[in-house]
Scaffold this active site. Structure first.
Site, PDB file in Angstrom:
ATOM      1  N   THR A   1      26.256  71.830  -1.404  1.00  0.00           N
ATOM      2  CA  THR A   1      27.487  72.461  -1.893  1.00  0.00           C
ATOM      3  C   THR A   1      28.284  71.516  -2.784  1.00  0.00           C
ATOM      4  OG1 THR A   1      29.633  73.386  -1.266  1.00  0.00           O
ATOM      5  CG2 THR A   1      28.634  71.871   0.307  1.00  0.00           C
ATOM      6  N   GLN A   2      28.961  72.111  -3.745  1.00  0.00           N
ATOM      7  CA  GLN A   2      29.848  71.317  -4.609  1.00  0.00           C
ATOM      8  C   GLN A   2      31.119  70.936  -3.854  1.00  0.00           C
ATOM      9  OE1 GLN A   2      30.677  73.782  -8.005  1.00  0.00           O
ATOM     10  NE2 GLN A   2      28.506  74.189  -8.357  1.00  0.00           N
TER      11      GLN A   2
ATOM     12  N   ASP B   1      23.507  47.340 -15.431  1.00  0.00           N
ATOM     13  CA  ASP B   1      24.558  48.307 -15.156  1.00  0.00           C
ATOM     14  C   ASP B   1      23.895  49.346 -14.248  1.00  0.00           C
ATOM     15  OD1 ASP B   1      27.327  49.480 -16.678  1.00  0.00           O
ATOM     16  OD2 ASP B   1      26.071  50.944 -15.633  1.00  0.00           O
ATOM     17  N   SER B   2      24.590  49.773 -13.215  1.00  0.00           N
ATOM     18  CA  SER B   2      23.891  50.601 -12.222  1.00  0.00           C
ATOM     19  C   SER B   2      23.510  51.969 -12.762  1.00  0.00           C
ATOM     20  CB  SER B   2      24.710  50.736 -10.937  1.00  0.00           C
ATOM     21  OG  SER B   2      25.831  51.550 -11.139  1.00  0.00           O
ATOM     22  N   SER B   3      24.046  52.343 -13.920  1.00  0.00           N
ATOM     23  CA  SER B   3      23.590  53.618 -14.500  1.00  0.00           C
ATOM     24  C   SER B   3      22.134  53.498 -14.961  1.00  0.00           C
ATOM     25  CB  SER B   3      24.503  54.060 -15.643  1.00  0.00           C
ATOM     26  OG  SER B   3      24.699  53.007 -16.548  1.00  0.00           O
TER      27      SER B   3
ATOM     28  N   THR C   1      30.326  58.527  -1.529  1.00  0.00           N
ATOM     29  CA  THR C   1      30.391  59.005  -2.904  1.00  0.00           C
ATOM     30  C   THR C   1      31.388  58.135  -3.659  1.00  0.00           C
ATOM     31  OG1 THR C   1      30.677  60.996  -4.244  1.00  0.00           O
ATOM     32  CG2 THR C   1      32.211  60.742  -2.425  1.00  0.00           C
TER      33      THR C   1
ATOM     34  N   THR D   1      29.571  45.393 -12.312  1.00  0.00           N
ATOM     35  CA  THR D   1      30.776  44.728 -12.810  1.00  0.00           C
ATOM     36  C   THR D   1      31.018  43.383 -12.132  1.00  0.00           C
ATOM     37  OG1 THR D   1      31.802  46.841 -13.316  1.00  0.00           O
ATOM     38  CG2 THR D   1      33.292  45.003 -12.967  1.00  0.00           C
TER      39      THR D   1
ATOM     40  N   THR E   1      28.993  49.936  -9.120  1.00  0.00           N
ATOM     41  CA  THR E   1      29.544  51.005  -8.286  1.00  0.00           C
ATOM     42  C   THR E   1      29.080  52.400  -8.711  1.00  0.00           C
ATOM     43  OG1 THR E   1      31.534  51.081  -9.669  1.00  0.00           O
ATOM     44  CG2 THR E   1      31.625  49.710  -7.687  1.00  0.00           C
ATOM     45  N   ASP E   2      28.722  52.540  -9.997  1.00  0.00           N
ATOM     46  CA  ASP E   2      28.491  53.901 -10.505  1.00  0.00           C
ATOM     47  C   ASP E   2      27.402  54.649  -9.737  1.00  0.00           C
ATOM     48  OD1 ASP E   2      30.472  53.462 -12.317  1.00  0.00           O
ATOM     49  OD2 ASP E   2      29.139  53.094 -14.021  1.00  0.00           O
TER      50      ASP E   2
HETATM   51  N1  ASP Z   1      29.237  50.415 -14.853  1.00  0.00           N
HETATM   52  C1  ASP Z   1      29.290  49.527 -13.720  1.00  0.00           C
HETATM   53  C2  ASP Z   1      28.035  49.703 -12.898  1.00  0.00           C
HETATM   54  O1  ASP Z   1      27.950  50.626 -12.157  1.00  0.00           O
HETATM   55  C3  ASP Z   1      30.502  49.814 -12.916  1.00  0.00           C
HETATM   56  C4  ASP Z   1      30.696  48.918 -11.733  1.00  0.00           C
HETATM   57  O2  ASP Z   1      29.941  48.053 -11.405  1.00  0.00           O
HETATM   58  O3  ASP Z   1      31.704  49.100 -11.068  1.00  0.00           O
HETATM   59  O4  ASP Z   1      27.132  48.912 -13.052  1.00  0.00           O
END
Ligand code: ASP
Length: 425
Positions: free
Chosen positions: A362-363, A150-152, A252, A111, A182-183
């Site tokens: 553990t969860q 995007d970090s995903s 996390t 982001t 951040t993801d």
């Molecule tokens: N979807 C974004 C990412 O992880 C969210 C972010 O950067 O905060 O790339």
């Protein structure tokens, strides 16, 4: 100098199209210009994928771009930096007259840099100094756009690239900042904590909940904080967010909307950035040679235990030709799973028998103790390994790394249970 001309919103109530590092999918601007005069623009280039454009020779091996220091140019003296030190040993103060520390800032996406315009290396570093002029007072910074995702979309192959990049430039810089979405930042931070074995310089990941170009953005503070921390004597991989530096492999993403987006349950921050920077005493200072190893085996699956879990579904995965090489099993409480009806233990036994490593976490937050309950003992009996206090973000890359570097099961298990980078607390 450039600065954002528009301020995209991350609010779903005003959002009409998604934020994306890929300009073709970018959200159209919705807010009035951030500054009326002069209307400048954060201009970020980068192919929408992680591969440099093959036709452009200048992209073949991207070189860092240097940020020009305004204070150097104008002859403005730098102010001494003040830090409160836990024990006097962790001094990150740069006295006047001493050359500024050198920091390499690697951009990976997220982001923070999303603007609706392509990223261009020179304009990128210009945009950073325009938006956060104090960066030039904090360090001599080079920037490089490694990828823009995007970090995903970031995974083991990107962790390898980042490890190699840091190793390549290790001797040239005092510290490293990685701008990251951040993801999955906590996964990448954990991965680097393992792959950068013997690290004795700071590697600080940061990002933002609102783009650098947006009003009320958290990006400016996070960037400045991260760069300053990268000049300190904190030789760990950390996540800098909202005034805290957290141990990367204990972190996390705990909130998708607040500026306090990260937490490190069970371990206090490595540093707090207020008027002063308070560096904690539990920062690790390892006395090992720097020996990076960028290998990860991505044949790892994480399974989240739920009441009524059907072990047959688990078993079907094991029967697949391309079955996982390792499983992170997120069990209940101290490491329990169903053992009465639909017992999981026989399936875990089958997995272990096939040479698949099963790592139990553990969860909940806290310690897995496979000896504590009958319903956890069964897992130990059939050959599962305890993941101790590891979060899923710490466990998945650790198992990927262990599988890639150790063929021998004994050595692999010893590594999994060793506190490599503070991930076990
Ligand atoms: N979807 C974004 C990412 O992880 C969210 C972010 O950067 O905060 O790339």
């Amino acid at each position: 100098m450039s600065a954002p001309s528009e301020a995209p919103s991350t609010s779903p109530s005003t959002s009409t199209s998604p934020l994306s590092p890929n300009p073709s999918n970018a959200a159209p601007p919705r807010h009035p210009p951030l500054r009326r005069t002069p209307p400048t623009r954060l201009h970020l280039d980068i192919p929408p994928n992680d591969e440099p454009s093959k036709n452009d020779p200048s992209r073949a091996r991207p070189q860092p771009t240097t940020l020009r220091s305004h204070s150097d140019q104008a002859g403005i003296p730098r102010l001494p930096k003040r830090h409160n030190l836990g024990n006097g040993r962790r001094d990150c103060t740069q006295p006047l007259g001493v050359p500024m520390k050198r920091v390499l800032l690697l951009h990976t996406g997220g982001t923070l840099g999303m603007t609706g315009e392509p990223l261009e290396p020179n304009a990128y570093s210009q945009a950073l100094t325009d938006a956060v002029p104090e960066l030039n007072e904090l360090a001599e910074i080079d920037t490089e756009i490694v990828f823009n995702l995007d970090s995903s979309d970031i995974g083991p192959e990107h962790w390898t690239t980042l490890t190699d990049k840091i190793a390549e430039h290790y001797d040239d810089y005092d510290g490293f900042v990685i701008v990251h979405g951040t993801d999955t930042m906590a996964y990448s931070a954990s991965a680097l904590a393992y792959s950068l074995a013997g690290l004795d310089k700071p590697v600080v990941l940061t990002g933002a909940q609102r783009p650098l170009a947006a009003l009320r953005t958290d990006a400016r503070r996070n960037l400045a904080d991260a760069v300053e921390l990268a000049t300190c004597d904190i030789p760990e991989v950390g996540i800098c967010f909202d005034g805290l530096l957290l141990r990367g492999c204990c972190s996390t993403k705990s909130n998708a909307r607040d500026y306090r987006a990260f937490d490190s349950p069970g371990i206090s921050p490595l540093a707090r950035l207020g008027v002063d920077i308070d560096v904690a005493d539990h920062v690790l200072h390892r006395n090992e040679p720097f020996a990076p190893d960028a290998r990860f085996d991505n044949h790892v699956l994480a399974v989240h235990m739920t009441p009524g879990f059907n072990p047959r579904l688990f078993e079907l995965m094991l029967e697949a030709e391309d079955h996982p090489h390792g499983i992170v099993l997120a069990a209940f409480g101290a490491g329990t799973v169903p053992t009465a009806k639909r017992s999981l233990a026989p399936t875990v036994e089958k997995a272990v028998g096939l040479g698949i490593e099963v790592l139990v976490i553990t969860q909940a937050y806290g310690l897995v103790d496979l000896s504590l309950y009958q319903n956890s003992r069964k897992l130990a009996e059939v050959g599962a390994v305890s993941g101790g206090r590891m979060t899923v973000e710490a466990a998945v890359p650790k198992l990927m790394h262990a599988l890639a570097i150790y063929d021998d099961a004994e050595a692999r298990r010893a590594y999994l249970q060793r506190n490599v980078a503070g991930e076990l607390g």
